[in-house]
Design a protein around this motif. Sequence first.
Motif, PDB file in Angstrom:
ATOM      1  N   LYS A 110       4.974  -3.718 -11.794  1.00  0.00           N
ATOM      2  CA  LYS A 110       5.759  -4.383 -12.848  1.00  0.00           C
ATOM      3  C   LYS A 110       6.549  -5.563 -12.291  1.00  0.00           C
ATOM      4  CE  LYS A 110       6.583  -0.517 -16.000  1.00  0.00           C
ATOM      5  NZ  LYS A 110       7.597   0.431 -16.513  1.00  0.00           N
ATOM      6  N   HIS A 111       6.902  -5.485 -10.998  1.00  0.00           N
ATOM      7  CA  HIS A 111       7.641  -6.565 -10.366  1.00  0.00           C
ATOM      8  C   HIS A 111       6.718  -7.605  -9.735  1.00  0.00           C
ATOM      9  CE1 HIS A 111      11.094  -3.954 -11.012  1.00  0.00           C
ATOM     10  NE2 HIS A 111      11.800  -5.067 -10.913  1.00  0.00           N
ATOM     11  N   GLY A 112       5.435  -7.534 -10.024  1.00  0.00           N
ATOM     12  CA  GLY A 112       4.509  -8.582  -9.635  1.00  0.00           C
ATOM     13  C   GLY A 112       3.802  -8.411  -8.309  1.00  0.00           C
ATOM     14  N   TYR A 113       4.032  -7.300  -7.617  1.00  0.00           N
ATOM     15  CA  TYR A 113       3.346  -7.072  -6.351  1.00  0.00           C
ATOM     16  C   TYR A 113       1.926  -6.579  -6.611  1.00  0.00           C
ATOM     17  CZ  TYR A 113       8.074  -7.126  -4.469  1.00  0.00           C
ATOM     18  OH  TYR A 113       9.353  -7.485  -4.138  1.00  0.00           O
ATOM     19  N   LYS A 114       1.016  -6.907  -5.725  1.00  0.00           N
ATOM     20  CA  LYS A 114      -0.305  -6.292  -5.722  1.00  0.00           C
ATOM     21  C   LYS A 114      -0.113  -4.936  -5.054  1.00  0.00           C
ATOM     22  CE  LYS A 114      -4.946  -6.677  -3.889  1.00  0.00           C
ATOM     23  NZ  LYS A 114      -5.855  -7.437  -3.018  1.00  0.00           N
ATOM     24  N   VAL A 115      -0.563  -3.861  -5.711  1.00  0.00           N
ATOM     25  CA  VAL A 115      -0.323  -2.515  -5.207  1.00  0.00           C
ATOM     26  C   VAL A 115      -1.633  -1.742  -5.103  1.00  0.00           C
ATOM     27  CG1 VAL A 115       0.924  -0.347  -5.564  1.00  0.00           C
ATOM     28  CG2 VAL A 115       1.952  -2.504  -6.319  1.00  0.00           C
ATOM     29  N   SER A 116      -1.856  -1.175  -3.932  1.00  0.00           N
ATOM     30  CA  SER A 116      -2.948  -0.225  -3.728  1.00  0.00           C
ATOM     31  C   SER A 116      -2.283   1.129  -3.551  1.00  0.00           C
ATOM     32  CB  SER A 116      -3.770  -0.585  -2.490  1.00  0.00           C
ATOM     33  OG  SER A 116      -4.364  -1.852  -2.642  1.00  0.00           O
ATOM     34  N   ALA A 117      -2.519   2.038  -4.500  1.00  0.00           N
ATOM     35  CA  ALA A 117      -1.856   3.337  -4.529  1.00  0.00           C
ATOM     36  C   ALA A 117      -2.861   4.407  -4.121  1.00  0.00           C
ATOM     37  CB  ALA A 117      -1.324   3.610  -5.933  1.00  0.00           C
ATOM     38  N   ILE A 118      -2.658   4.982  -2.935  1.00  0.00           N
ATOM     39  CA  ILE A 118      -3.614   5.952  -2.409  1.00  0.00           C
ATOM     40  C   ILE A 118      -3.047   7.364  -2.524  1.00  0.00           C
ATOM     41  CG2 ILE A 118      -4.966   6.655  -0.387  1.00  0.00           C
ATOM     42  CD1 ILE A 118      -4.564   3.780   0.692  1.00  0.00           C
ATOM     43  N   ASP A 119      -3.829   8.252  -3.118  1.00  0.00           N
ATOM     44  CA  ASP A 119      -3.452   9.657  -3.164  1.00  0.00           C
ATOM     45  C   ASP A 119      -4.716  10.499  -3.122  1.00  0.00           C
ATOM     46  OD1 ASP A 119      -0.620  11.178  -4.060  1.00  0.00           O
ATOM     47  OD2 ASP A 119      -2.449  12.377  -4.247  1.00  0.00           O
ATOM     48  N   GLN A 120      -4.622  11.618  -2.431  1.00  0.00           N
ATOM     49  CA  GLN A 120      -5.750  12.517  -2.264  1.00  0.00           C
ATOM     50  C   GLN A 120      -6.005  13.342  -3.530  1.00  0.00           C
ATOM     51  OE1 GLN A 120      -5.854  14.351   1.631  1.00  0.00           O
ATOM     52  NE2 GLN A 120      -5.566  16.312   0.679  1.00  0.00           N
ATOM     53  N   SER A 121      -4.989  13.493  -4.368  1.00  0.00           N
ATOM     54  CA  SER A 121      -5.107  14.298  -5.579  1.00  0.00           C
ATOM     55  C   SER A 121      -5.841  13.530  -6.670  1.00  0.00           C
ATOM     56  CB  SER A 121      -3.717  14.692  -6.080  1.00  0.00           C
ATOM     57  OG  SER A 121      -3.802  15.219  -7.385  1.00  0.00           O
ATOM     58  N   THR A 122      -6.973  14.052  -7.084  1.00  0.00           N
ATOM     59  CA  THR A 122      -7.734  13.441  -8.179  1.00  0.00           C
ATOM     60  C   THR A 122      -6.904  13.435  -9.451  1.00  0.00           C
ATOM     61  OG1 THR A 122      -9.752  14.305  -7.188  1.00  0.00           O
ATOM     62  CG2 THR A 122      -9.909  13.568  -9.461  1.00  0.00           C
ATOM     63  N   VAL A 131       0.870  -1.175   0.000  1.00  0.00           N
ATOM     64  CA  VAL A 131       0.000   0.000   0.000  1.00  0.00           C
ATOM     65  C   VAL A 131       0.904   1.221   0.000  1.00  0.00           C
ATOM     66  CG1 VAL A 131      -1.725   1.330   1.268  1.00  0.00           C
ATOM     67  CG2 VAL A 131      -1.887  -1.170   1.205  1.00  0.00           C
ATOM     68  N   GLU A 132       0.805   2.018  -1.071  1.00  0.00           N
ATOM     69  CA  GLU A 132       1.590   3.247  -1.128  1.00  0.00           C
ATOM     70  C   GLU A 132       0.749   4.402  -0.612  1.00  0.00           C
ATOM     71  OE1 GLU A 132       4.422   6.120  -3.805  1.00  0.00           O
ATOM     72  OE2 GLU A 132       3.429   4.475  -4.839  1.00  0.00           O
ATOM     73  N   LEU A 133       1.281   5.092   0.391  1.00  0.00           N
ATOM     74  CA  LEU A 133       0.621   6.245   0.988  1.00  0.00           C
ATOM     75  C   LEU A 133       1.088   7.509   0.272  1.00  0.00           C
ATOM     76  CD1 LEU A 133       1.199   5.269   4.735  1.00  0.00           C
ATOM     77  CD2 LEU A 133      -0.824   4.797   3.328  1.00  0.00           C
ATOM     78  N   GLY A 134       0.187   8.149  -0.460  1.00  0.00           N
ATOM     79  CA  GLY A 134       0.562   9.332  -1.217  1.00  0.00           C
ATOM     80  C   GLY A 134       1.333   8.959  -2.460  1.00  0.00           C
ATOM     81  N   SER A 135       0.674   8.294  -3.393  1.00  0.00           N
ATOM     82  CA  SER A 135       1.352   7.726  -4.560  1.00  0.00           C
ATOM     83  C   SER A 135       1.696   8.737  -5.641  1.00  0.00           C
ATOM     84  CB  SER A 135       0.490   6.614  -5.160  1.00  0.00           C
ATOM     85  OG  SER A 135      -0.793   7.121  -5.508  1.00  0.00           O
ATOM     86  N   GLY A 136       1.161   9.942  -5.543  1.00  0.00           N
ATOM     87  CA  GLY A 136       1.492  10.963  -6.542  1.00  0.00           C
ATOM     88  C   GLY A 136       1.179  10.502  -7.951  1.00  0.00           C
ATOM     89  N   ASN A 137       2.134  10.636  -8.846  1.00  0.00           N
ATOM     90  CA  ASN A 137       1.890  10.261 -10.239  1.00  0.00           C
ATOM     91  C   ASN A 137       2.014   8.761 -10.481  1.00  0.00           C
ATOM     92  OD1 ASN A 137       4.670   9.865 -10.206  1.00  0.00           O
ATOM     93  ND2 ASN A 137       5.022  10.969 -12.120  1.00  0.00           N
TER      94      ASN A 137
END
Length: 184
Positions: free
Chosen positions: A54-66, A39-45
């Motif tokens: 790309k390396h096969g991880y399941k990723v939840s990317a959270i960012d407040q910016s629409t 889980v990335e907190l503040g994933s930005g772009n």
Amino acid sequence: DYWEDYYLKHGRDLGLEKQSSFATFCHNFFLNSKKKHIVELGSGNGRDSIYFAKHGYKVSAIDQSTTAIINEKNKNHSGIYSNLTPIQDDFIKYDFSSIAPIDVFYSRFTLHAISKNDENILLPKVFSSLLTGGIFCIEVRTIKDTLYGKGEDYGDNAYKTDHYRRFIDSQKFLKLMFSYGFEL
């Protein structure tokens, strides 16, 4: 507003396309096939989230910016990485149980962008949301940073130049992390 404007202007800059050196460092030294959900907190772009996907991880990317999340979805080339889920939300208030189980929380330059009060809300949530043996990867600006003390003083080692930054006292931060149950 600062980050909405920033990602409108710079969300597709080539200099922001490649993953950060911190993402590479974490992948090479701390992550492995047993650490499956990040889980990335503040994933930005999304450059680090896409790198992990790309390396096969399941990723939840959270960012407040629409804008940042829309850019991240566009970079994902219409879902080419089915293991990447961009989430437009405030990671302080987010209910992590909706995306559990979580092996890794990843925070690059986000903890110093929140208030001390928000930090006190977030850290226990992160600890209680991690699987046993989980990892919290953190990169922050500290009180030893060259930008420390520059700009408008907001107290609590926080200053505002182009945007708000709260510089972390590493020793105090480590004691706080230990008090929540984290280990180094």
